[in-house]
Design a protein around this motif. Structure first.
Motif, PDB file in Angstrom:
ATOM      1  N   GLY A  69       0.824  -1.205   0.000  1.00 57.27           N
ATOM      2  CA  GLY A  69       0.000   0.000   0.000  1.00 57.27           C
ATOM      3  C   GLY A  69       0.855   1.251   0.000  1.00 57.27           C
ATOM      4  N   GLY A  70       0.198   2.401   0.123  1.00 53.08           N
ATOM      5  CA  GLY A  70       0.903   3.677   0.095  1.00 53.08           C
ATOM      6  C   GLY A  70       1.533   4.009   1.441  1.00 53.08           C
ATOM      7  N   SER A  71       2.564   4.871   1.392  1.00 52.84           N
ATOM      8  CA  SER A  71       3.276   5.223   2.623  1.00 52.84           C
ATOM      9  C   SER A  71       2.540   6.266   3.438  1.00 52.84           C
ATOM     10  CB  SER A  71       4.665   5.771   2.283  1.00 52.84           C
ATOM     11  OG  SER A  71       5.480   4.729   1.831  1.00 52.84           O
ATOM     12  N   TYR A 117       8.122   1.423   2.920  1.00 52.79           N
ATOM     13  CA  TYR A 117       7.742   2.719   3.496  1.00 52.79           C
ATOM     14  C   TYR A 117       8.794   3.752   3.101  1.00 52.79           C
ATOM     15  CZ  TYR A 117       6.338   6.136   7.026  1.00 52.79           C
ATOM     16  OH  TYR A 117       5.902   7.277   7.657  1.00 52.79           O
ATOM     17  N   ASP A 118       8.374   4.844   2.460  1.00 54.06           N
ATOM     18  CA  ASP A 118       9.372   5.752   1.901  1.00 54.06           C
ATOM     19  C   ASP A 118       9.221   7.200   2.345  1.00 54.06           C
ATOM     20  OD1 ASP A 118       7.174   6.588   0.474  1.00 54.06           O
ATOM     21  OD2 ASP A 118       8.031   6.187  -1.496  1.00 54.06           O
ATOM     22  N   VAL A 124      10.812  -5.991   8.342  1.00 54.57           N
ATOM     23  CA  VAL A 124      11.826  -5.284   7.551  1.00 54.57           C
ATOM     24  C   VAL A 124      11.153  -4.066   6.941  1.00 54.57           C
ATOM     25  CG1 VAL A 124      13.472  -5.415   5.655  1.00 54.57           C
ATOM     26  CG2 VAL A 124      13.030  -7.441   7.064  1.00 54.57           C
ATOM     27  N   ILE A 125      11.618  -2.879   7.322  1.00 53.37           N
ATOM     28  CA  ILE A 125      10.960  -1.659   6.850  1.00 53.37           C
ATOM     29  C   ILE A 125      11.839  -0.918   5.839  1.00 53.37           C
ATOM     30  CG2 ILE A 125       9.852  -1.444   9.133  1.00 53.37           C
ATOM     31  CD1 ILE A 125      11.566   1.334   9.204  1.00 53.37           C
ATOM     32  N   TRP A 155      14.562   0.900  -3.444  1.00 48.52           N
ATOM     33  CA  TRP A 155      15.861   1.452  -3.858  1.00 48.52           C
ATOM     34  C   TRP A 155      16.168   2.787  -3.197  1.00 48.52           C
ATOM     35  CZ3 TRP A 155      16.001   5.722  -7.222  1.00 48.52           C
ATOM     36  CH2 TRP A 155      14.809   6.014  -7.893  1.00 48.52           C
ATOM     37  N   ASP A 156      15.172   3.616  -2.882  1.00 42.65           N
ATOM     38  CA  ASP A 156      15.456   4.793  -2.055  1.00 42.65           C
ATOM     39  C   ASP A 156      14.195   5.168  -1.300  1.00 42.65           C
ATOM     40  OD1 ASP A 156      16.652   6.824  -0.783  1.00 42.65           O
ATOM     41  OD2 ASP A 156      17.088   8.032  -2.547  1.00 42.65           O
ATOM     42  N   PRO A 157      14.096   4.819  -0.032  1.00 48.36           N
ATOM     43  CA  PRO A 157      15.101   4.138   0.786  1.00 48.36           C
ATOM     44  C   PRO A 157      15.311   2.689   0.352  1.00 48.36           C
ATOM     45  CG  PRO A 157      13.021   4.324   1.974  1.00 48.36           C
ATOM     46  CD  PRO A 157      12.869   5.119   0.719  1.00 48.36           C
TER      47      PRO A 157
END
Lengths: 322, 322
Positions: free
Chosen positions: B66-68, B89-90, B114-115, B119-121
């Motif tokens: 889902g969305g952050s 989660y970004d 694991v959060i 690739w970024d984060p």
């Protein structure tokens, strides 16, 4: 403070000494050498290698800076009995055997032995693993250079008529560009790398025949695109004293039929030994911290969580770098 | 086999579904959605999200897709009570808070969470840490793009006179080249990135005034070098349907006064969500394996040894990739 010993004081040992000055949480206890300690030109404490066992409880980790051919295979298992160790053993074909021998000693003596750090093996290995794990459908490529190759320089210097020489390995940029565009390429060591030689002729030597002798040398130059420049001794001294190296690890892969991804890790190093030493120092921090947590045995870059390499704690790393 | 659940079926969830087909050691148990399951167009099993708790002992790890903004902060702690989880989660600024909330739940319920993978984060964070740990004397730079920026596209589409639009963030290649040459640069988000807009005008809209409205938008475009191309709806559909992205993490540092080194990690991705999903899948493997070893709590890419990401064992990795 993490207390560190250096075993061996060639280019790599000097590199570790330099890099420890950049590590706020580490200090150099001493350099251990087979040479006469008073002959070593440095401000750091220098001791005879035999005396290292007197430092058993005074060092958290020792960094082995000898050669991979004979020094490390011999010193590694001896020192891992008493110390946590880090080395940059780089004989790729022998790594499984060396790992087993270090693991046996480290398990039995409850030490940590981090083997084969540096950039290849080391950071390049890490990227080969990450690239493949994330993009299982794809191809991995390693390119070396532009960099000074000691072994090839030695080979040229043995040719009749050569007074002195250096050799640079140069990656084939056209091939790298093709991979970047997602094109299929034919990769082998010969097509991926070119060789460039800068050589000083002995007086009276015949340039054409020397050039032919170099270019036809099996394994080293045969079947490679090789360029040879004959220069003066003064030019060699002025322009070719550095030890640059570097390269790329590239993973070119697909997640689905439509979507291609390129993963490209590049190093461009002014000094191969100083950068290798920088990686050793970071893994020495990790070795000391793992040992404090009770971890034992031989480890490689694959087995160590990245946070152990940093002097900063998890909270700061998450806040500042994640 | 590692049994995996997908929560949420947008671009990222579809990406995870695709990537699981490339993982020989993992299998998809089901997709869990808030929508009516029968409305989801896929061959995989689809279930209502509420029914996920019936699968408590049937899944080794669930990947939150889902969305952050609202989905993950809400679903993460709820699901980490029952399952090992992986998310991307970004929201960088909120990561410490989110980490703490997931760590509390995971510690209490003995799960692994694991959060902030991707690739970024994710991989970029890992390279920021490695670059800094190995070259403590230096500067780190992150460049994004060329890539589609969803937020900037949304901002352009809200401008009066715009029918539809996309926005690409483009890294300043001159600046990257300067860093590559070891030159000192002035880096800020404005100088490091250019913005390129492809927009379709509403009938009768005035191009010049629309262009001015876009370029003067604070935060989004003001002070950026912005290029705007007005194109037809057909061109937009034909040429701008992809979700490419990527970028660089660069560490430019010195080991000593003389020796400069460049560390450059680059990604060039045809599909941002499919690659993010590929990273999630590798970290889902790691989460399941860590949980089997009894590890608990919230983890980031900094805390996980790289070997956990690969389906191959240590012996093979050392022999083939070290």
């Amino acid at each position: 403070m993490i207390k560190v010993g250096i075993v061996g004081y060639g280019n790599l040992g000097r590199g570790v000494e330099v890099n420890l000055k950049n590590a706020p949480d580490m200090e150099l206890v001493g350099i251990f050498t087979r040479r006469e300690p008073s002959s070593i030109n440095t401000d750091s404490p220098v001791y005879a290698l035999e005396s290292i066992y007197d430092f058993k409880d005074k060092m958290d980790v020792v960094i082995l800076c000898g050669g991979s051919r004979t020094d490390i295979p011999e010193q590694g298992p001896m020192l891992a009995e008493y110390f946590n160790t880090v080395d940059s053993y780089d004989n790729h074909a022998q790594i499984p055997i060396y790992f087993a021998s270090m693991d046996n000693v480290a398990q039995a003596n409850r030490t940590v032995a981090v083997i084969a750090t540096g950039w290849d093996p080391g950071l390049f290995s890490l990227n080969r693993l990450l690239g493949e794990a994330i993009l299982p459908q794809g191809e991995s490529y390693t390119f070396w250079g532009k960099g000074l190759s000691q072994g090839h320089g030695d080979a040229v210097r043995r040719v009749n008529g050569i007074k002195d020489a250096v050799q640079y390995t140069i990656p084939n940029q056209d091939l790298i560009d093709q991979i970047n565009r997602g094109e299929e390429i034919v990769y082998d060591s010969h097509s991926a790398h070119k060789r460039e030689v800068f050589a000083v002729l002995e007086e009276g030597a015949d340039a054409a025949s020397v050039e032919n002798d170099i270019k036809s040398m099996p394994d080293y130059f045969e079947n490679y695109e090789t360029t040879i420049h004959f220069i003066t001794e003064a030019e060699l001294k002025a322009d070719h004293q550095g030890l640059p190296h570097g390269g790329h690890v590239i993973r070119s892969g697909y997640t689905s039929e439509e979507n291609h991804h390129l993963y490209d890790f590049k190093l461009q190093l002014d000094s191969n030994p100083e950068f290798t030493a920088a990686v050793n120092v970071a893994y020495a921090r990790a070795a000391a911290r793992l040992a404090r947590e009770g971890v034992i045995g031989a480890k490689t870059v694959f087995d160590i969580a990245p946070a152990y390499l940093s002097p900063f704690d998890g909270e700061e790393l998450r806040q500042r770098l994640l």
